[in-house]
Design a protein around this motif. Structure first.
Motif, mmCIF file in Angstrom:
data_model
loop_
_atom_site.group_PDB
_atom_site.id
_atom_site.type_symbol
_atom_site.label_atom_id
_atom_site.label_comp_id
_atom_site.label_asym_id
_atom_site.label_seq_id
_atom_site.Cartn_x
_atom_site.Cartn_y
_atom_site.Cartn_z
ATOM 1 N N SER A 101 89.929 101.877 27.877
ATOM 2 C CA SER A 101 88.559 102.518 28.448
ATOM 3 C C SER A 101 88.764 102.505 29.780
ATOM 4 N N PHE A 102 87.964 103.492 30.467
ATOM 5 C CA PHE A 102 88.029 103.799 31.796
ATOM 6 C C PHE A 102 87.876 102.462 32.647
ATOM 7 N N THR A 103 86.886 101.631 32.150
ATOM 8 C CA THR A 103 86.630 100.458 33.102
ATOM 9 C C THR A 103 88.060 99.511 33.002
ATOM 10 N N GLU A 156 83.265 107.852 18.015
ATOM 11 C CA GLU A 156 82.978 108.550 19.353
ATOM 12 C C GLU A 156 83.612 109.928 19.516
ATOM 13 N N ARG A 203 87.819 113.652 23.323
ATOM 14 C CA ARG A 203 88.540 112.565 22.337
ATOM 15 C C ARG A 203 87.411 112.281 21.319
ATOM 16 N N ARG A 245 81.921 108.976 36.598
ATOM 17 C CA ARG A 245 82.534 107.975 36.824
ATOM 18 C C ARG A 245 83.262 107.978 37.932
ATOM 19 N N ARG A 303 77.941 110.275 32.061
ATOM 20 C CA ARG A 303 78.208 109.493 33.268
ATOM 21 C C ARG A 303 79.161 110.236 34.088
ATOM 22 N N GLU A 358 81.887 112.159 32.156
ATOM 23 C CA GLU A 358 82.018 111.791 30.703
ATOM 24 C C GLU A 358 80.798 112.055 29.889
ATOM 25 N N SER A 418 80.487 99.080 30.554
ATOM 26 C CA SER A 418 81.654 99.737 29.532
ATOM 27 C C SER A 418 81.090 99.735 28.262
ATOM 28 N N LEU A 419 81.120 101.322 27.838
ATOM 29 C CA LEU A 419 80.916 101.528 26.489
ATOM 30 C C LEU A 419 81.971 100.850 25.598
ATOM 31 N N TYR A 420 82.922 100.938 25.624
ATOM 32 C CA TYR A 420 84.027 100.232 24.760
ATOM 33 C C TYR A 420 83.468 98.504 24.781
HETATM 34 C C1 16G Z 1 87.657 106.759 28.817
HETATM 35 C C2 16G Z 1 87.725 107.698 27.401
HETATM 36 C C3 16G Z 1 86.233 107.851 26.879
HETATM 37 C C4 16G Z 1 85.598 106.557 26.515
HETATM 38 C C5 16G Z 1 85.604 105.726 28.029
HETATM 39 C C6 16G Z 1 84.866 104.296 27.789
HETATM 40 C C7 16G Z 1 89.265 109.316 28.317
HETATM 41 C C8 16G Z 1 89.576 111.053 28.504
HETATM 42 N N1 16G Z 1 88.194 108.997 27.967
HETATM 43 O O1 16G Z 1 87.066 107.193 29.860
HETATM 44 O O2 16G Z 1 86.455 108.603 25.594
HETATM 45 O O3 16G Z 1 84.354 106.767 26.193
HETATM 46 O O4 16G Z 1 86.909 105.495 28.127
HETATM 47 O O5 16G Z 1 84.877 103.748 28.710
HETATM 48 O O6 16G Z 1 90.332 108.737 28.273
HETATM 49 P P1 16G Z 1 84.134 102.559 29.243
HETATM 50 O O7 16G Z 1 84.338 101.215 28.366
HETATM 51 O O8 16G Z 1 84.407 101.928 30.598
HETATM 52 O O9 16G Z 1 82.889 103.003 29.363
#
Ligand code: 16G
Length: 245
Positions: A93-95, A224, A213, A140, A138, A150, A168-170
């Motif tokens: 994830s981005f985070t 997703e 993605r 980011r 968002r 995103e 974080s979404l994940y």
């Molecule tokens: C990354 C992913 C994205 C996912 C996100 C969750 C790419 C291009 N995109 O940014 O699909 O939703 O991570 O991140 O890699 P988060 O858990 O920090 O919100």
């Protein structure tokens, strides 16, 4: 700033001379990255030129991505970007990616709620028109630097309360046991237009990477569907290739 001789020295339009002096000041470190530019009125008084001329020079440097205007707080020298090396073979994830680099993330929310799916979302997520989709849009940001826009779409089945996603979404998907284990990602080149360019703090027309993605659960169900726009000057995607048997 060395603006005194502006009227006297050399030929050519004044605004070009001012633009050059500002550019020199940035390159020589007289103006540091992150510094605020003096107000345009002060620059005009100091260099004894009109505000229109100052505005024209500043507009040019904003367009070139050297300066950025922030609403209500002024004009700033843009920080040069060291590229983020991002592996293309790990589903992170981005985070997590930013934390690994010691950067803090935050987001400017553009959209967060439940909606009926668009035709694209119906196709990607395999949902009927009357289903519900959580949309998370968002900007980011890592350590004050905007990196990507995103827009994630998740079936409400996996994310019934999108407002509960604060960072974080994940991590949120982890909690409902629906964090994806596999994803297909496509990357293509684009030019960044407004309003995206101003949100990302880059010049209109700058290079961007448009990334899509689609992520899956172990069961094969799609979790997703995310469409993102990454700054081309900030990312370096790296994949490891092996000889096929
Ligand atoms: C990354 C992913 C994205 C996912 C996100 C969750 C790419 C291009 N995109 O940014 O699909 O939703 O991570 O991140 O890699 P988060 O858990 O920090 O919100």
């Amino acid at each position: 700033l060395p603006l005194e001789g502006l009227q006297a020295g050399g030929s050519g339009p004044l605004y070009l001379k001012l633009r050059q002096s500002l550019e020199d000041a940035i390159q020589s470190g007289k103006l540091n990255h992150g510094d605020a530019l003096p107000p345009e009125r002060d620059l005009a008084d100091y260099a004894n030129i009109s505000r229109v001329t100052v505005r024209k020079a500043v507009d040019d440097l904003v367009r070139d991505g050297l300066l950025v205007r922030r609403h209500g707080s002024g004009t700033f020298v843009v920080k040069p970007v060291s590229k983020v090396q991002q592996s293309l073979s790990r589903l992170t994830s981005f985070t997590e990616d930013m934390a690994r680099r010691g950067l803090n993330t935050h987001a400017r929310w553009l959209e967060r709620g439940l909606y009926h799916p668009s035709p694209d979302e119906m196709m990607a997520l395999g949902l009927p028109a009357d289903a519900l989709v959580a949309r998370l849009g968002r900007l980011r940001i890592a350590d004050d630097m905007p990196l990507a826009i995103e827009r994630a779409s998740i079936s409400a089945e996996f994310l019934p309360d999108p407002q509960a996603v604060t960072s974080s979404l994940y991590t949120a998907l982890d909690k409902t046991r629906s964090r994806p284990v596999r994803a297909v990602q496509r990357i293509s080149a684009c030019n960044i237009k407004d309003p995206d360019a101003s949100m990302l703090g880059v010049a209109v027309g700058s290079a961007g990477l448009s990334i899509e993605r689609v992520s899956y659960l172990a069961s094969g169900r799609v979790v997703e569907f995310t469409r993102s726009l990454y700054r081309g000057d900030a990312y370096d995607f790296v994949a490891e290739l092996t000889l096929s048997e």
